[in-house]
Design a protein around this motif. Structure first.
Motif, mmCIF file in Angstrom:
data_model
loop_
_atom_site.group_PDB
_atom_site.id
_atom_site.type_symbol
_atom_site.label_atom_id
_atom_site.label_comp_id
_atom_site.label_asym_id
_atom_site.label_seq_id
_atom_site.Cartn_x
_atom_site.Cartn_y
_atom_site.Cartn_z
ATOM 1 N N MET A 50 0.836 -1.194 0.000
ATOM 2 C CA MET A 50 0.000 0.000 0.000
ATOM 3 C C MET A 50 0.875 1.250 0.000
ATOM 4 S SD MET A 50 -2.608 -1.394 2.933
ATOM 5 C CE MET A 50 -1.364 -2.427 3.716
ATOM 6 N N TYR A 52 -0.537 5.085 0.621
ATOM 7 C CA TYR A 52 -1.604 6.076 0.704
ATOM 8 C C TYR A 52 -1.026 7.474 0.475
ATOM 9 C CZ TYR A 52 -4.378 2.271 2.555
ATOM 10 O OH TYR A 52 -5.036 1.081 2.714
ATOM 11 N N HIS A 55 -4.056 10.154 1.744
ATOM 12 C CA HIS A 55 -4.626 10.033 3.087
ATOM 13 C C HIS A 55 -3.524 9.774 4.105
ATOM 14 C CE1 HIS A 55 -7.861 8.783 0.331
ATOM 15 N NE2 HIS A 55 -8.686 9.300 1.223
ATOM 16 N N GLU A 57 -3.059 7.710 7.667
ATOM 17 C CA GLU A 57 -3.755 6.585 8.292
ATOM 18 C C GLU A 57 -3.086 6.230 9.608
ATOM 19 O OE1 GLU A 57 -5.136 1.996 7.347
ATOM 20 O OE2 GLU A 57 -3.211 2.692 6.603
ATOM 21 N N ASN A 90 2.876 9.398 4.755
ATOM 22 C CA ASN A 90 2.393 8.706 3.553
ATOM 23 C C ASN A 90 3.354 7.605 3.100
ATOM 24 O OD1 ASN A 90 1.537 11.872 3.118
ATOM 25 N ND2 ASN A 90 -0.123 10.441 2.722
ATOM 26 N N PHE A 107 -8.735 7.175 8.876
ATOM 27 C CA PHE A 107 -8.227 7.866 7.684
ATOM 28 C C PHE A 107 -8.597 9.342 7.714
ATOM 29 C CE2 PHE A 107 -7.936 3.588 6.122
ATOM 30 C CZ PHE A 107 -6.921 3.607 5.179
ATOM 31 N N HIS A 117 -7.631 0.008 -3.392
ATOM 32 C CA HIS A 117 -6.288 0.410 -3.822
ATOM 33 C C HIS A 117 -6.221 0.440 -5.346
ATOM 34 C CE1 HIS A 117 -5.670 -1.549 0.172
ATOM 35 N NE2 HIS A 117 -5.171 -0.356 0.388
ATOM 36 N N ALA A 122 -2.682 3.342 -3.834
ATOM 37 C CA ALA A 122 -3.343 4.304 -2.946
ATOM 38 C C ALA A 122 -4.848 4.245 -3.136
ATOM 39 C CB ALA A 122 -2.850 5.717 -3.258
ATOM 40 N N TYR A 123 -5.579 4.747 -2.141
ATOM 41 C CA TYR A 123 -7.004 5.013 -2.319
ATOM 42 C C TYR A 123 -7.114 6.317 -3.098
ATOM 43 C CZ TYR A 123 -8.596 1.738 1.363
ATOM 44 O OH TYR A 123 -8.894 0.654 2.126
#
Length: 130
Positions: A50, A52, A55, A57, A90, A107, A117, A122-123
Motif C-alpha cells: 500500500m 496512501y 490520506h 492513516e 504517507n 483515515f 487500492h 493508494a485510495y
C-alpha cells in the motif's frame, strides 16, 4: 449522535473487499466527523502493498500478528495485538499477515466508502459526488 454495530455493516455497501483484506467502514465522510473509521481484516498468509498518497492513516492492531515493512524508510516492525502504527508521512509499505490481523483504522481525509487500492497502491481521493 451516531451508533452502529459491526454486524450491521457486513455484506452492505459499508463493507469493501480486496484480494487480501476486508474493510468494514464504521464512519465515512458523509457522517461528518472529519475522519473515517474502519474495522479491517488482513487475511492470514497474505501480503498487501500500500502507498496512501492522498490520506494519512493510523492503525491499531487488536488481533493477530504480522510484519510491517516501511519501504520509504527501509525499516521493519513486528505488528501484533496492542500495537499501533501511523503513516504520518504517507509511507509506502507492505503488510505481511502471519495470522489474520484485525485492525482499527482511521483515515484523514475520510474515505467516501467504495475506495479500493488503485494501480498506484493508494485510495483515490473521492469527494462523494462520483
Amino acid at each position: 449522535m451516531i451508533v452502529r454495530s459491526l454486524t450491521e455493516l457486513i455484506d452492505t455497501d459499508r463493507e469493501t473487499k480486496g484480494e487480501t483484506w476486508s474493510s468494514r467502514r464504521l464512519l465515512l465522510k458523509k457522517d461528518g466527523m472529519g475522519f473515517s473509521l474502519h474495522d479491517t481484516l488482513i487475511h492470514a498468509g497474505t501480503t498487501t502493498e500500500m502507498h496512501y498518497k492522498n490520506h494519512l492513516e493510523s492503525v491499531y492492531c487488536i488481533e493477530g500478528k504480522g510484519i510491517l515493512k516501511d519501504l520509504t524508510n527501509d525499516k521493519e516492525y513486528e505488528i501484533k495485538a496492542d500495537t499501533m502504527y501511523a503513516l504520518s508521512g504517507n509511507e509506502h509499505h507492505i503488510l505481511i499477515a502471519e495470522e489474520t490481523m484485525r485492525m482499527i483504522c482511521v483515515f484523514n481525509p475520510p474515505v467516501v466508502g467504495p475506495e479500493k487500492h488503485g494501480a498506484d497502491l493508494a485510495y483515490p481521493l473521492l469527494t462523494g459526488e462520483e
